[in-house]
Design a protein around this motif. Structure first.
Motif, PDB file in Angstrom:
ATOM      1  N   PHE A 142      30.069  28.308 -16.387  1.00 55.63           N
ATOM      2  CA  PHE A 142      30.596  29.040 -17.539  1.00 55.63           C
ATOM      3  C   PHE A 142      29.498  29.845 -18.225  1.00 55.63           C
ATOM      4  N   ALA A 143      29.878  30.985 -18.780  1.00 59.91           N
ATOM      5  CA  ALA A 143      28.936  31.833 -19.515  1.00 59.91           C
ATOM      6  C   ALA A 143      28.416  31.090 -20.736  1.00 59.91           C
ATOM      7  N   SER A 144      27.116  31.170 -20.954  1.00 56.16           N
ATOM      8  CA  SER A 144      26.521  30.563 -22.148  1.00 56.16           C
ATOM      9  C   SER A 144      25.127  31.143 -22.350  1.00 56.16           C
ATOM     10  N   ASP A 145      24.517  30.793 -23.478  1.00 56.43           N
ATOM     11  CA  ASP A 145      23.143  31.216 -23.730  1.00 56.43           C
ATOM     12  C   ASP A 145      22.251  30.589 -22.665  1.00 56.43           C
ATOM     13  N   TYR A 146      21.152  31.284 -22.361  1.00 53.55           N
ATOM     14  CA  TYR A 146      20.223  30.768 -21.361  1.00 53.55           C
ATOM     15  C   TYR A 146      18.797  31.124 -21.765  1.00 53.55           C
ATOM     16  N   LYS A 147      17.957  30.112 -21.874  1.00 52.59           N
ATOM     17  CA  LYS A 147      16.549  30.300 -22.262  1.00 52.59           C
ATOM     18  C   LYS A 147      16.433  31.124 -23.547  1.00 52.59           C
ATOM     19  N   TYR A 207      27.329  43.645 -21.519  1.00 46.30           N
ATOM     20  CA  TYR A 207      26.966  44.108 -20.176  1.00 46.30           C
ATOM     21  C   TYR A 207      26.171  43.087 -19.376  1.00 46.30           C
ATOM     22  N   LYS A 208      25.839  41.957 -19.985  1.00 41.71           N
ATOM     23  CA  LYS A 208      25.050  40.939 -19.285  1.00 41.71           C
ATOM     24  C   LYS A 208      25.497  39.550 -19.733  1.00 41.71           C
ATOM     25  N   GLN A 209      25.727  38.666 -18.742  1.00 44.28           N
ATOM     26  CA  GLN A 209      26.095  37.288 -19.051  1.00 44.28           C
ATOM     27  C   GLN A 209      25.329  36.336 -18.137  1.00 44.28           C
ATOM     28  N   TYR A 210      25.049  35.148 -18.687  1.00 39.06           N
ATOM     29  CA  TYR A 210      24.350  34.087 -17.958  1.00 39.06           C
ATOM     30  C   TYR A 210      25.346  32.969 -17.660  1.00 39.06           C
ATOM     31  N   PHE A 211      25.228  32.366 -16.461  1.00 40.93           N
ATOM     32  CA  PHE A 211      26.169  31.344 -16.032  1.00 40.93           C
ATOM     33  C   PHE A 211      25.415  30.139 -15.454  1.00 40.93           C
ATOM     34  N   PRO A 212      24.998  29.200 -16.302  1.00 40.69           N
ATOM     35  CA  PRO A 212      24.349  27.980 -15.796  1.00 40.69           C
ATOM     36  C   PRO A 212      25.335  27.150 -14.972  1.00 40.69           C
ATOM     37  N   ALA A 213      24.813  26.434 -13.980  1.00 36.68           N
ATOM     38  CA  ALA A 213      25.647  25.621 -13.098  1.00 36.68           C
ATOM     39  C   ALA A 213      26.457  24.596 -13.881  1.00 36.68           C
ATOM     40  N   ASP A 214      27.724  24.438 -13.499  1.00 36.42           N
ATOM     41  CA  ASP A 214      28.582  23.449 -14.142  1.00 36.42           C
ATOM     42  C   ASP A 214      28.507  22.115 -13.393  1.00 36.42           C
ATOM     43  N   GLU A 215      29.224  21.105 -13.911  1.00 35.44           N
ATOM     44  CA  GLU A 215      29.183  19.766 -13.313  1.00 35.44           C
ATOM     45  C   GLU A 215      29.723  19.758 -11.893  1.00 35.44           C
ATOM     46  N   GLN A 235      14.523  27.204 -13.793  1.00 34.26           N
ATOM     47  CA  GLN A 235      14.069  28.280 -14.682  1.00 34.26           C
ATOM     48  C   GLN A 235      13.025  29.189 -14.032  1.00 34.26           C
ATOM     49  N   LYS A 236      13.075  29.287 -12.700  1.00 36.89           N
ATOM     50  CA  LYS A 236      12.164  30.179 -11.972  1.00 36.89           C
ATOM     51  C   LYS A 236      13.000  31.082 -11.065  1.00 36.89           C
ATOM     52  N   LYS A 253      21.786  21.997  -9.337  1.00 41.58           N
ATOM     53  CA  LYS A 253      22.220  21.599 -10.677  1.00 41.58           C
ATOM     54  C   LYS A 253      21.492  22.343 -11.794  1.00 41.58           C
ATOM     55  N   THR A 254      20.294  22.901 -11.499  1.00 42.45           N
ATOM     56  CA  THR A 254      19.581  23.690 -12.516  1.00 42.45           C
ATOM     57  C   THR A 254      19.786  25.190 -12.323  1.00 42.45           C
ATOM     58  N   ASN A 255      20.633  25.564 -11.394  1.00 35.60           N
ATOM     59  CA  ASN A 255      20.879  26.992 -11.148  1.00 35.60           C
ATOM     60  C   ASN A 255      21.425  27.674 -12.407  1.00 35.60           C
ATOM     61  N   ALA A 256      21.035  28.916 -12.581  1.00 34.65           N
ATOM     62  CA  ALA A 256      21.613  29.771 -13.620  1.00 34.65           C
ATOM     63  C   ALA A 256      21.710  31.165 -13.027  1.00 34.65           C
ATOM     64  N   TRP A 257      22.942  31.674 -12.978  1.00 33.76           N
ATOM     65  CA  TRP A 257      23.178  33.012 -12.449  1.00 33.76           C
ATOM     66  C   TRP A 257      23.270  33.997 -13.605  1.00 33.76           C
ATOM     67  N   MET A 258      22.884  35.224 -13.347  1.00 35.54           N
ATOM     68  CA  MET A 258      23.018  36.289 -14.335  1.00 35.54           C
ATOM     69  C   MET A 258      23.646  37.480 -13.634  1.00 35.54           C
ATOM     70  N   MET A 259      24.619  38.074 -14.289  1.00 33.28           N
ATOM     71  CA  MET A 259      25.210  39.301 -13.774  1.00 33.28           C
ATOM     72  C   MET A 259      25.114  40.345 -14.871  1.00 33.28           C
ATOM     73  N   GLU A 260      24.697  41.552 -14.476  1.00 27.98           N
ATOM     74  CA  GLU A 260      24.531  42.630 -15.460  1.00 27.98           C
ATOM     75  C   GLU A 260      24.961  43.958 -14.862  1.00 27.98           C
ATOM     76  N   PHE A 261      25.667  44.733 -15.659  1.00 29.96           N
ATOM     77  CA  PHE A 261      25.955  46.122 -15.293  1.00 29.96           C
ATOM     78  C   PHE A 261      25.280  47.016 -16.316  1.00 29.96           C
ATOM     79  N   ASN A 262      24.415  47.913 -15.834  1.00 32.15           N
ATOM     80  CA  ASN A 262      23.721  48.849 -16.711  1.00 32.15           C
ATOM     81  C   ASN A 262      24.468  50.178 -16.664  1.00 32.15           C
ATOM     82  N   PRO A 263      25.168  50.547 -17.752  1.00 30.89           N
ATOM     83  CA  PRO A 263      25.968  51.777 -17.719  1.00 30.89           C
ATOM     84  C   PRO A 263      25.132  53.049 -17.617  1.00 30.89           C
TER      85      PRO A 263
END
Length: 195
Positions: free
Chosen positions: A130-135, A142-150, A183-184, A160-170
């Protein structure tokens, strides 16, 4: 054969989305009412790209032995519904991946759907979060972070520590898909909108 595989994929995605609708993501009048303004704006900005194709390449890691190294990456925004978007993502000739973004009552959900070459369901599929704040960084229109869920942590313990980010730059018309683990940086692809 390709038409049959595409039909099977569409049916599987429809089944997954319907299953989600029966649980926590029943439709509401306005998605902003239940996922918030920034997540709703991100969803709607992606949805506005429906039918558009992005082409690019892996920019990280710079390892020539990486599975995606030197392969053409293609993402097409399609199957845009009131609360879900499917983005088939191909790596060279491999068309087994689809990103699925769904507006749910628990927030914006980003999942990776995988299928086998014959169109059957892959054992490791539908992971994400789910989208949430990250670091300390908040999502934007235009940008959301998606840390791994249960579910992802149970399915792929190493992720389990994965965090995906998707961004579209208009401005640059670029779609960025980025993954961190512990976190790397782990993977990054940049794709450009094809006009």
């Amino acid at each position: 054969m390709k038409k049959v595989l595409k039909l099977i994929t569409s049916l599987i995605l429809a089944t997954l989305i319907t299953a989600c609708a029966c649980s926590s993501c029943a439709p509401a009048q306005d998605i902003e009412d239940y996922i918030g303004p920034q997540q709703a704006a991100f969803f709607n900005n992606l949805k506005s790209l429906c039918g558009k194709t992005f082409v690019g390449e892996t920019v990280y890691p710079e390892d020539p032995d990486h599975d995606f190294a030197g392969k053409k990456l293609v993402a097409t925004v399609e199957n845009c519904g009131a609360r879900n978007i499917a983005i088939p993502f191909s790596v060279g000739e491999d068309t087994s991946r689809t990103w699925v973004i769904t507006a749910t009552y628990d927030g914006l959900l980003f999942k990776h759907f995988h299928q086998n070459p014959d169109g059957s369901h892959h054992d490791v599929s539908f992971y994400g979060g789910f989208a949430s704040d990250y670091k300390g960084q908040k999502g934007t229109a235009y940008k959301q972070y998606f840390p791994a869920d249960e579910q992802t942590a149970e399915m792929i313990p190493a992720a389990k520590t994965n965090a995906w980010m998707m961004e579209f730059n208009p401005e640059t018309k670029e779609l960025t898909y980025y993954l961190e683990r512990h976190q790397k940086p782990r993977y990054k692809a940049v794709l450009t909108l094809q006009e």
